[in-house]
Scaffold this active site. Sequence first.
Site, mmCIF file in Angstrom:
data_model
loop_
_atom_site.group_PDB
_atom_site.id
_atom_site.type_symbol
_atom_site.label_atom_id
_atom_site.label_comp_id
_atom_site.label_asym_id
_atom_site.label_seq_id
_atom_site.Cartn_x
_atom_site.Cartn_y
_atom_site.Cartn_z
ATOM 1 N N GLU A 67 0.834 -1.192 0.000
ATOM 2 C CA GLU A 67 0.000 0.000 0.000
ATOM 3 C C GLU A 67 0.876 1.252 0.000
ATOM 4 O OE1 GLU A 67 -4.035 -1.767 2.021
ATOM 5 O OE2 GLU A 67 -2.754 -0.530 3.284
ATOM 6 N N CYS B 227 3.913 8.404 0.708
ATOM 7 C CA CYS B 227 4.404 7.484 1.730
ATOM 8 C C CYS B 227 4.539 6.107 1.089
ATOM 9 C CB CYS B 227 3.427 7.454 2.908
ATOM 10 S SG CYS B 227 3.886 6.321 4.231
ATOM 11 N N CYS C 177 5.979 -6.483 7.714
ATOM 12 C CA CYS C 177 7.074 -5.967 8.524
ATOM 13 C C CYS C 177 7.370 -6.947 9.649
ATOM 14 C CB CYS C 177 6.709 -4.600 9.105
ATOM 15 S SG CYS C 177 8.048 -3.827 10.050
ATOM 16 N N CYS D 122 5.604 -3.990 15.855
ATOM 17 C CA CYS D 122 5.091 -2.932 16.725
ATOM 18 C C CYS D 122 3.648 -3.259 17.093
ATOM 19 C CB CYS D 122 5.166 -1.579 16.026
ATOM 20 S SG CYS D 122 6.861 -1.056 15.633
ATOM 21 N N CYS E 83 0.651 -1.367 15.350
ATOM 22 C CA CYS E 83 0.705 -1.182 13.902
ATOM 23 C C CYS E 83 0.129 -2.388 13.167
ATOM 24 C CB CYS E 83 2.152 -0.951 13.467
ATOM 25 S SG CYS E 83 2.342 -0.686 11.693
ATOM 26 N N CYS F 101 -1.302 6.451 9.412
ATOM 27 C CA CYS F 101 -0.158 5.810 10.038
ATOM 28 C C CYS F 101 -0.608 4.692 10.972
ATOM 29 C CB CYS F 101 0.628 6.862 10.818
ATOM 30 S SG CYS F 101 2.118 6.242 11.576
#
Length: 397
Positions: free
Chosen positions: A107, A126, A133, A137, A140, A369
């Site tokens: 994305e 972005c 990932c 986190c 996230c 975010c």
Amino acid sequence: ARLAVSAPARRHGAQSAPASILDLPSAEAWCTARGVQPAHLSTVYRHLFRREGALHAAPLHAAGLPKEAAAGLCEAFVGVTSRVVETVHSVGGLKLVVELASGRRVETVLILHDHVSSGKQRCTVCVSSQVGCGRRCTFCATGTMGVQAQLSSAEILEQVWHARQALKEAGSAVAIRNVVFMGMGEPLNNLDEVRRAVELLVHPKAFALSARCVCVSTVGPSPAHIRRAAEALPCRLAWSVHAADDALRKTLVPTTRHSMGELRDAFLASLATKPARLRGLVVELALLEGVNDSPAHAEQLAALLHPFGRGMVLANLIPYNYNGLGLPDGTLFRQPSAQAVHAFQQRLWEHKLLCTIRETRGDDERSACGQLATKAGQSKVVPTDQGRMKRASRHES
């Protein structure tokens, strides 16, 4: 084991698909193997940017490329190998779901904003550097995917290319001003490809962005990663801190292996070696209600950043964007109140730290975010009602 760079899918019995001309190492190797001066690639890139991604042999030859080389290059390479399969509009921006030649998806987010001093509208793109990932986190959505593939430099650059085309198709005259590596993935875990992408982003005959307008954001996997990034990347760096306290940071970023002091010192020493215009550090905090948003947390952050000196650090506060995630005990993360966020900012100001509040954009369409995750790779999260903080302040330059 180290992940292989995501490669184009091959049809059974067929030759490999053409590569992207944005894969500069491959393009240079192709030229060298055929006795063509790699300098001719400047002509190719001018052609590419003027003709919206299409490569044609005749105009390339007319522009100075040998005839056989122009024809061969157009057979071996294409403008882009990926495609936009979904476009999601949101307040103040646009999210692109990009399908790679491998079939995997990432994305990319376009953020439209007004320049603080001129008032003119600009666009920040972005980009993602990995599919998923591995930093995990806890707040996230991308972390729920795990890391599935590394993106090649061309696949990173193609996201910017698609963003350019999306603006043109929307009839917008807004130019891309900034590119930030704050999408899916940890850029420093794919440093070689990120470096190649950044080099073309700032190259005057390619994307021609200012080095100050390209920013790579990292959690700082280790002091060694930070040192290598500062040396290799001709752009600005951002540090995703999220908590100055070691124990809390470990809770929010479970893959943390070093103290915040060690990571801070690595940034401090490494940035001193960069050109003066690139020495500033952006420090990012995703603020979570009742977790890391108190005045005491602000004091801890101020103490952590004190060695940098006045004007060297910009703290960017990011009010949490709801995605259904929470602490290991099951407590869901929530967005702090506007009062708490501004109180945090005020406390940092009292310590002479520059501090801005990121305006929440895209949370209405899961483009903000912490909300990026392709449907095929995301773990299930269950949404509940969540209040949203209203517009805070502009921060982009």
